[in-house]
Scaffold this motif. Structure first.
Motif, PDB file in Angstrom:
ATOM      1  N   GLN A   8      -0.921  -9.629  10.137  1.00 52.96           N
ATOM      2  CA  GLN A   8      -0.024  -9.329  11.243  1.00 52.96           C
ATOM      3  C   GLN A   8      -0.263  -7.915  11.770  1.00 52.96           C
ATOM      4  O   GLN A   8      -0.348  -7.696  12.989  1.00 52.96           O
ATOM      5  CB  GLN A   8       1.430  -9.480  10.793  1.00 52.96           C
ATOM      6  N   ASP A   9      -0.400  -6.941  10.859  1.00 49.35           N
ATOM      7  CA  ASP A   9      -0.651  -5.555  11.270  1.00 49.35           C
ATOM      8  C   ASP A   9      -2.002  -5.432  11.974  1.00 49.35           C
ATOM      9  O   ASP A   9      -2.135  -4.712  12.974  1.00 49.35           O
ATOM     10  CB  ASP A   9      -0.609  -4.627  10.053  1.00 49.35           C
ATOM     11  N   PHE A  10      -2.992  -6.142  11.438  1.00 46.79           N
ATOM     12  CA  PHE A  10      -4.327  -6.119  12.057  1.00 46.79           C
ATOM     13  C   PHE A  10      -4.269  -6.709  13.460  1.00 46.79           C
ATOM     14  O   PHE A  10      -4.813  -6.132  14.422  1.00 46.79           O
ATOM     15  CB  PHE A  10      -5.307  -6.903  11.186  1.00 46.79           C
ATOM     16  N   ALA A  11      -3.588  -7.846  13.586  1.00 44.96           N
ATOM     17  CA  ALA A  11      -3.484  -8.501  14.893  1.00 44.96           C
ATOM     18  C   ALA A  11      -2.758  -7.615  15.902  1.00 44.96           C
ATOM     19  O   ALA A  11      -3.135  -7.566  17.085  1.00 44.96           O
ATOM     20  CB  ALA A  11      -2.763  -9.843  14.742  1.00 44.96           C
ATOM     21  N   VAL A  14      -5.219  -5.060  17.195  1.00 49.54           N
ATOM     22  CA  VAL A  14      -6.209  -5.685  18.078  1.00 49.54           C
ATOM     23  C   VAL A  14      -5.571  -6.024  19.423  1.00 49.54           C
ATOM     24  O   VAL A  14      -6.139  -5.738  20.497  1.00 49.54           O
ATOM     25  CB  VAL A  14      -6.793  -6.951  17.412  1.00 49.54           C
ATOM     26  N   ASN A  15      -4.403  -6.651  19.399  1.00 51.10           N
ATOM     27  CA  ASN A  15      -3.722  -7.029  20.649  1.00 51.10           C
ATOM     28  C   ASN A  15      -3.352  -5.812  21.490  1.00 51.10           C
ATOM     29  O   ASN A  15      -3.292  -5.883  22.724  1.00 51.10           O
ATOM     30  CB  ASN A  15      -2.469  -7.841  20.339  1.00 51.10           C
ATOM     31  N   ALA A  16      -3.099  -4.679  20.810  1.00 45.42           N
ATOM     32  CA  ALA A  16      -2.728  -3.455  21.521  1.00 45.42           C
ATOM     33  C   ALA A  16      -3.936  -2.717  22.083  1.00 45.42           C
ATOM     34  O   ALA A  16      -3.781  -1.710  22.786  1.00 45.42           O
ATOM     35  CB  ALA A  16      -1.937  -2.533  20.595  1.00 45.42           C
ATOM     36  N   GLY A  17      -5.158  -3.201  21.763  1.00 41.17           N
ATOM     37  CA  GLY A  17      -6.366  -2.611  22.331  1.00 41.17           C
ATOM     38  C   GLY A  17      -6.874  -1.381  21.613  1.00 41.17           C
ATOM     39  O   GLY A  17      -7.577  -0.554  22.207  1.00 41.17           O
ATOM     40  N   PHE A  18      -6.541  -1.231  20.317  1.00 42.33           N
ATOM     41  CA  PHE A  18      -7.071  -0.094  19.562  1.00 42.33           C
ATOM     42  C   PHE A  18      -8.588  -0.262  19.412  1.00 42.33           C
ATOM     43  O   PHE A  18      -9.058  -1.321  18.983  1.00 42.33           O
ATOM     44  CB  PHE A  18      -6.422  -0.022  18.180  1.00 42.33           C
ATOM     45  N   PRO A  19      -9.379   0.783  19.742  1.00 41.84           N
ATOM     46  CA  PRO A  19     -10.846   0.615  19.716  1.00 41.84           C
ATOM     47  C   PRO A  19     -11.438   0.566  18.311  1.00 41.84           C
ATOM     48  O   PRO A  19     -12.395  -0.184  18.065  1.00 41.84           O
ATOM     49  CB  PRO A  19     -11.347   1.833  20.489  1.00 41.84           C
ATOM     50  N   VAL A  39      -8.559 -14.011  13.300  1.00 34.87           N
ATOM     51  CA  VAL A  39      -9.242 -14.253  14.577  1.00 34.87           C
ATOM     52  C   VAL A  39      -9.042 -15.696  15.038  1.00 34.87           C
ATOM     53  O   VAL A  39      -8.899 -15.971  16.240  1.00 34.87           O
ATOM     54  CB  VAL A  39     -10.745 -13.924  14.445  1.00 34.87           C
ATOM     55  N   ASN A  40      -8.995 -16.613  14.095  1.00 37.80           N
ATOM     56  CA  ASN A  40      -8.856 -18.038  14.432  1.00 37.80           C
ATOM     57  C   ASN A  40      -7.409 -18.487  14.563  1.00 37.80           C
ATOM     58  O   ASN A  40      -7.135 -19.671  14.784  1.00 37.80           O
ATOM     59  CB  ASN A  40      -9.551 -18.893  13.367  1.00 37.80           C
ATOM     60  N   ASN A  41      -6.477 -17.555  14.433  1.00 40.68           N
ATOM     61  CA  ASN A  41      -5.053 -17.876  14.533  1.00 40.68           C
ATOM     62  C   ASN A  41      -4.529 -17.383  15.881  1.00 40.68           C
ATOM     63  O   ASN A  41      -4.309 -16.194  16.072  1.00 40.68           O
ATOM     64  CB  ASN A  41      -4.297 -17.208  13.380  1.00 40.68           C
ATOM     65  N   ARG A  42      -4.310 -18.339  16.820  1.00 46.74           N
ATOM     66  CA  ARG A  42      -3.883 -17.959  18.168  1.00 46.74           C
ATOM     67  C   ARG A  42      -2.474 -17.367  18.192  1.00 46.74           C
ATOM     68  O   ARG A  42      -2.105 -16.665  19.123  1.00 46.74           O
ATOM     69  CB  ARG A  42      -3.909 -19.174  19.103  1.00 46.74           C
ATOM     70  N   GLU A  43      -1.671 -17.652  17.151  1.00 48.89           N
ATOM     71  CA  GLU A  43      -0.341 -17.052  17.107  1.00 48.89           C
ATOM     72  C   GLU A  43      -0.411 -15.570  16.778  1.00 48.89           C
ATOM     73  O   GLU A  43       0.513 -14.823  17.091  1.00 48.89           O
ATOM     74  CB  GLU A  43       0.529 -17.773  16.072  1.00 48.89           C
ATOM     75  N   LEU A  44      -1.509 -15.154  16.150  1.00 46.05           N
ATOM     76  CA  LEU A  44      -1.681 -13.744  15.795  1.00 46.05           C
ATOM     77  C   LEU A  44      -2.465 -13.002  16.873  1.00 46.05           C
ATOM     78  O   LEU A  44      -1.982 -12.038  17.466  1.00 46.05           O
ATOM     79  CB  LEU A  44      -2.389 -13.634  14.435  1.00 46.05           C
ATOM     80  N   ILE A  45      -3.706 -13.430  17.091  1.00 48.46           N
ATOM     81  CA  ILE A  45      -4.549 -12.792  18.113  1.00 48.46           C
ATOM     82  C   ILE A  45      -4.572 -13.717  19.324  1.00 48.46           C
ATOM     83  O   ILE A  45      -5.073 -14.841  19.266  1.00 48.46           O
ATOM     84  CB  ILE A  45      -5.966 -12.536  17.566  1.00 48.46           C
ATOM     85  N   LYS A  46      -3.988 -13.262  20.418  1.00 47.65           N
ATOM     86  CA  LYS A  46      -3.639 -14.121  21.544  1.00 47.65           C
ATOM     87  C   LYS A  46      -4.844 -14.689  22.280  1.00 47.65           C
ATOM     88  O   LYS A  46      -4.807 -15.802  22.791  1.00 47.65           O
ATOM     89  CB  LYS A  46      -2.756 -13.341  22.531  1.00 47.65           C
ATOM     90  N   SER A  47      -5.939 -13.925  22.364  1.00 44.37           N
ATOM     91  CA  SER A  47      -7.114 -14.395  23.101  1.00 44.37           C
ATOM     92  C   SER A  47      -8.236 -14.754  22.136  1.00 44.37           C
ATOM     93  O   SER A  47      -8.349 -14.187  21.055  1.00 44.37           O
ATOM     94  CB  SER A  47      -7.595 -13.325  24.083  1.00 44.37           C
ATOM     95  N   GLU A  48      -9.063 -15.681  22.528  1.00 42.78           N
ATOM     96  CA  GLU A  48     -10.180 -16.115  21.689  1.00 42.78           C
ATOM     97  C   GLU A  48     -11.227 -15.004  21.599  1.00 42.78           C
ATOM     98  O   GLU A  48     -11.622 -14.414  22.599  1.00 42.78           O
ATOM     99  CB  GLU A  48     -10.801 -17.390  22.268  1.00 42.78           C
TER     100      GLU A  48
END
Length: 541
Positions: A8-11, A14-19, A39-48
């Motif tokens: 969850q913290d990782f996602a 990533v979703n917030a755009g941290f480089p 990465v394969n969980n769309r509920e965590l990371i919104k875009s493929e």
């Protein structure tokens, strides 16, 4: 932190755009698999997004397919910048380009390139993740890299691993109840998943299956973890509570806190004890108590060598302390023994080491105050005046005990213990019997002697008897006593100073019943009669 919380913290990053995300850990495979799940969980990371893994040997690899000419880090970074697809890139062992190896200089061209592509990463859905065994961040990138901790496997993860291994065994070779499985899983806490698997597999080979005896093999694997730090020592002790002569008040306090890290204690809403500081006269049993605690509580005992903390290259002392703390927490529940703690922090007041001691002390102090892991700290000190006052404030230690010269009753117990330890179980016909009358007589002769001196007196007497090729006699011990100058004579002023300090600041380690007849006060003539310093608190009430 559980794996679920890490995902969850990782996602969120990533979703917030941290480089850039930096994950310091040895568990590359486990982290890579966890990131892949995220990465394969769309509920965590919104875009493929696609997942790439970079190593110096293979370059960028995605689903088994290698990207050409990317083994060189500069080419790999350039490939990331040019790519138009949404992706997460895992770079392994990249700390070597940040100056992470001893005597290695940072690769400033690589660091500059990473800074140059930050706008490209932020304007697209691309994130670079560094996985390294050590945390090394160039100062030029401190504001751009986010650190994410990946904790060692939790009990349920190790239990799942154990169940998988058991499923592959012949049921006839497995003798474990469900409680035994929980015990083995809990004992393996602090190991990486690979280390836990190695320990279980080794136990399977040695035991030709699995049973409760696997515990000893798991403890050996933990011993290896401790040794690798270089600053901690795994102390094996076969001592028990009866090997400590006297100090009944201290022993009662310790016994009453046994199992305070158990599930039953948690259900009782009981916090785990923080630690205890034992100060007093050298040779009176402080270190012996630390060793016996491991057997009393059934916990691993780790000895922190302050000399090894303050060694090596500039900046390594702080890292050594952090490593020691992390290891102690990794093998928790555990006991961390800091022997003669005043010697480790003696440079704080003078500042003669450019502030290194102060920084290391600050790290230790903060951890003592805020630690949540069940690590019990037992610190021993001979010169309490050398300790910074911040360490003695309430909240650092649960209690401060003062160990004075042993009383007459305590010396009787110590004398009986050491005589029986030397003469029992031998084929030699010794002429001494450690009965009450003999021990009482010898105790009266040793007023002002510490436990270590009484032990050495017994050993010296045995040397004399051995030389004369006969059994030990009481006269041998009496002769050595008369020839020995006790520490109470050679360090009389220091003892008086310690007692004065402890009078209102520490609890006496000696029990009330042992103080009823006390002959260890220093009179005007220098003899020791009728007194002990320290607050009188009876933990038997």
């Amino acid at each position: 932190m559980s794996t679920t919380k890490f995902m969850q913290d990782f996602a969120n990053l990533v979703n917030a755009g941290f480089p850039y995300i930096y994950i310091p850990s040895y568990e590359e495979e486990r982290i890579t698999n966890t990131i892949s799940d995220a990465v394969n969980n769309r509920e965590l990371i919104k875009s493929e997004r696609r997942l790439y893994v970079w190593t110096q040997t293979d370059g960028l690899v995605c689903e088994g397919s290698k990207t050409r000419d990317t083994s060189n880090p500069m080419n790999a970074i350039e490939s990331v910048a040019r790519s138009s697809e949404d992706a997460i890139y895992i770079f392994k062992d990249f700390h070597i380009y940040f100056g992470g190896d001893r005597n290695a200089r940072p690769d400033y061209a690589v660091i500059r390139k990473l800074r140059d592509i930050i706008p490209a990463l932020k304007s697209s859905r691309k994130t670079i993740v560094f996985i390294s065994s050590k945390l090394v961040i160039p100062c030029d990138m401190e504001k751009e890299i986010s650190i994410l901790d990946f904790n060692l496997p939790a009990e349920d993860e190790i239990k799942a691993l154990l169940d998988d291994l058991i499923d592959g065994l012949n049921p006839e070779n497995v003798n474990l109840t469900e409680d035994d499985k929980i015990l083995l899983s809990r004992s393996a806490l602090g190991l990486t998943m690979q280390e836990a698997e190695n320990a279980f597999c080794r136990a399977i080979v040695n035991l030709k299956g699995l049973n409760r005896n696997a515990l000893s093999i798991i403890h050996e694997e933990k011993n290896q973890v401790v040794k690798k730090t270089g600053v901690l020592e795994f102390v094996k002790s076969d001592l028990n509570i009866d090997d400590i002569g006297g100090l009944e008040n201290l022993k009662k306090w310790l016994i009453r806190r046994n199992n305070s890290w158990s599930e039953a204690a948690k259900a009782y809403n009981l916090p785990a004890p923080k630690g205890v500081l034992i100060t007093g006269i050298p040779g009176c049993g402080k270190s012996l108590t630390a060793k016996a605690m491991s057997a009393i509580w059934g916990l691993p005992l780790l000895k922190l060598d302050m000399g090894k903390i303050f060694g090596g290259i500039v900046g390594s002392s702080e890292e050594n302390m952090r490593k020691a703390i992390a290891t102690a927490e990794a093998v928790a529940p555990s006991i961390l023994w800091v022997d003669e703690i005043e010697k480790g922090f003696s440079g704080i007041k003078s500042g003669g080491d450019s502030g290194t001691s102060a920084r290391v002390f600050g790290t230790f102090l903060t951890w003592m105050q805020e630690k949540t892991a069940p690590v019990f700290v037992i610190a021993t000190a001979n010169d309490i005046s050398a300790l910074p006052p911040e360490l003695l404030r309430k909240g650092r230690f649960d209690e401060i005990f003062f160990v004075d010269l042993p009383t007459s009753k305590e010396r009787e117990k110590i004398i009986k213990l050491h005589i029986n330890k030397r003469i029992k179980g031998t084929k030699v016909q010794h002429e001494i019997v450690a009965d009450d009358a003999t021990c009482r007589e010898l105790a009266q002769m040793t007023a002002g002697y510490v436990g270590a001196e009484i032990e050495q007196i017994t050993v010296s007497a045995m040397y004399e008897a051995f030389y004369q090729q006969r059994g030990l006699r009481k006269d041998d011990i009496v002769k050595v006593i008369r020839e020995t100058v006790p520490i109470s004579s050679t360090q009389r002023e220091q003892i008086l100073s310690l007692r004065e300090w402890a009078k209102d600041r520490a609890v006496l380690a000696t029990a009330v019943e042992d103080r009823e007849k006390d002959d260890t006060e220093t009179g005007d003539d220098g003899d020791f009669v009728n007194r002990q310093g320290g607050r009188i608190v009876d933990f038997d009430l």
